[in-house]
Design an enzyme around this catalytic site. Structure first.
Site, PDB file in Angstrom:
ATOM      1  CG  ASP A  70       2.306  38.598  65.208  1.00  0.00           C
ATOM      2  OD1 ASP A  70       1.633  38.744  64.157  1.00  0.00           O
ATOM      3  OD2 ASP A  70       3.498  38.949  65.302  1.00  0.00           O
ATOM      4  CG  HIS A 214       0.797  40.216  70.107  1.00  0.00           C
ATOM      5  ND1 HIS A 214       1.295  41.510  70.070  1.00  0.00           N
ATOM      6  CD2 HIS A 214       1.828  39.393  69.763  1.00  0.00           C
ATOM      7  CE1 HIS A 214       2.576  41.468  69.719  1.00  0.00           C
ATOM      8  NE2 HIS A 214       2.929  40.206  69.521  1.00  0.00           N
TER       9      HIS A 214
END
Length: 263
Positions: A70, A214
């Site tokens: 992400d 992430h």
């Protein structure tokens, strides 16, 4: 002659008005078309049959795990793509529109070109549940338009920032043709910036899980070689979210792992 000309002009005006008014009323009264989300998912799959590229993988039979990243693309995304390519692993990237707009290296295009899946993570990462409907739509549409312009593909899934969703968010994602992809294993890499800790948590993945990470954190990228090697030794295949399900996820519906019902 003047009288006949005036009569002819009035006749033309009357015919024109009669020809346009009913059509205008009909258009104004026509309700918006309602498309079944499952039908929309099939249309999206037909529109882009070669993206992501089909591979000989069957996650009903094989040990599959979907690694998802992400908040990028960021300064470490290129290195991550190098690592994934070196191990023939595929992943799914949920990108922020503002990060795509600020990226000088065209990483969104590279993600698509190298066979990974790209998803919508909003434009600026707000909790969508706190926004009015028009702003929810703007966050998704603005990102979708930019990614489509840069990569040539229309995203089929999204991840709500913070995992925050509700009925309004679901309705909007359904309208935009986006499935809601959550996760079943959170590495907490945003909190614990230690590559060994992140790798250990990812190593605990079970077949069919969606792993949250992430690609904006250096320590996360440093954890990737270890977690790829460890999971590969256990017989795992690294797949995109669409490959995990073996079908285009249904717009508006929430998914957390391979066992989420999507028929």
């Amino acid at each position: 002659m003047h009288i006949w000309g005036l009569a002819l002009a009035l006749l033309v005006m009357t015919v024109t008005a009669c020809g346009t008014r009913p059509q205008t009323r009909q258009q104004a009264a026509r309700p918006p078309a309602v498309v079944d989300p499952r039908v929309l998912a099939k249309r999206l799959a037909r529109a882009q049959p070669d993206w992501p590229a089909n591979r000989p993988v069957n996650c009903r039979r094989d040990k599959c795990v979907a690694l998802t990243f992400d908040d990028g693309p960021g300064e470490y995304t290129g290195k991550l793509l190098d690592l994934l390519r070196g191990r023939e692993a595929k992943a799914t990237f949920f990108v922020l529109g503002q990060m795509v707009a600020a990226d000088p290296h065209g990483l969104a295009r590279r993600i698509v070109d190298e066979g990974h899946e790209i998803g919508n993570h909003s434009w600026s990462h707000p909790p969508l549940t706190a926004l009015p409907e028009e702003q929810i739509r703007a966050e998704l549409v603005q990102t979708d338009n930019l990614v489509r312009r840069l990569t040539g593909v229309r995203m089929r899934m999204m991840r709500p920032p913070y995992g925050a969703t509700d009925a309004r968010v679901a309705a909007e994602t359904r309208r935009e043709g986006l499935a809601q992809i959550l996760w079943s294993l959170d590495t907490l890499d945003w909190r614990d910036r230690a590559s060994s800790v992140v790798a250990r948590r990812a190593d605990a993945a079970k077949p069919g899980e969606i792993v949250l990470m992430h690609d904006i954190h250096r320590t996360t990228i440093e954890a990737v070689p270890q977690l790829l090697d460890t999971l590969a030794k256990k017989g795992f295949k690294f797949v995109t979210v669409s490959e995990l399900y073996g079908a285009t996820p249904v717009p508006g519906r929430e998914y957390t792992d391979r066992w989420t019902k999507h028929e």
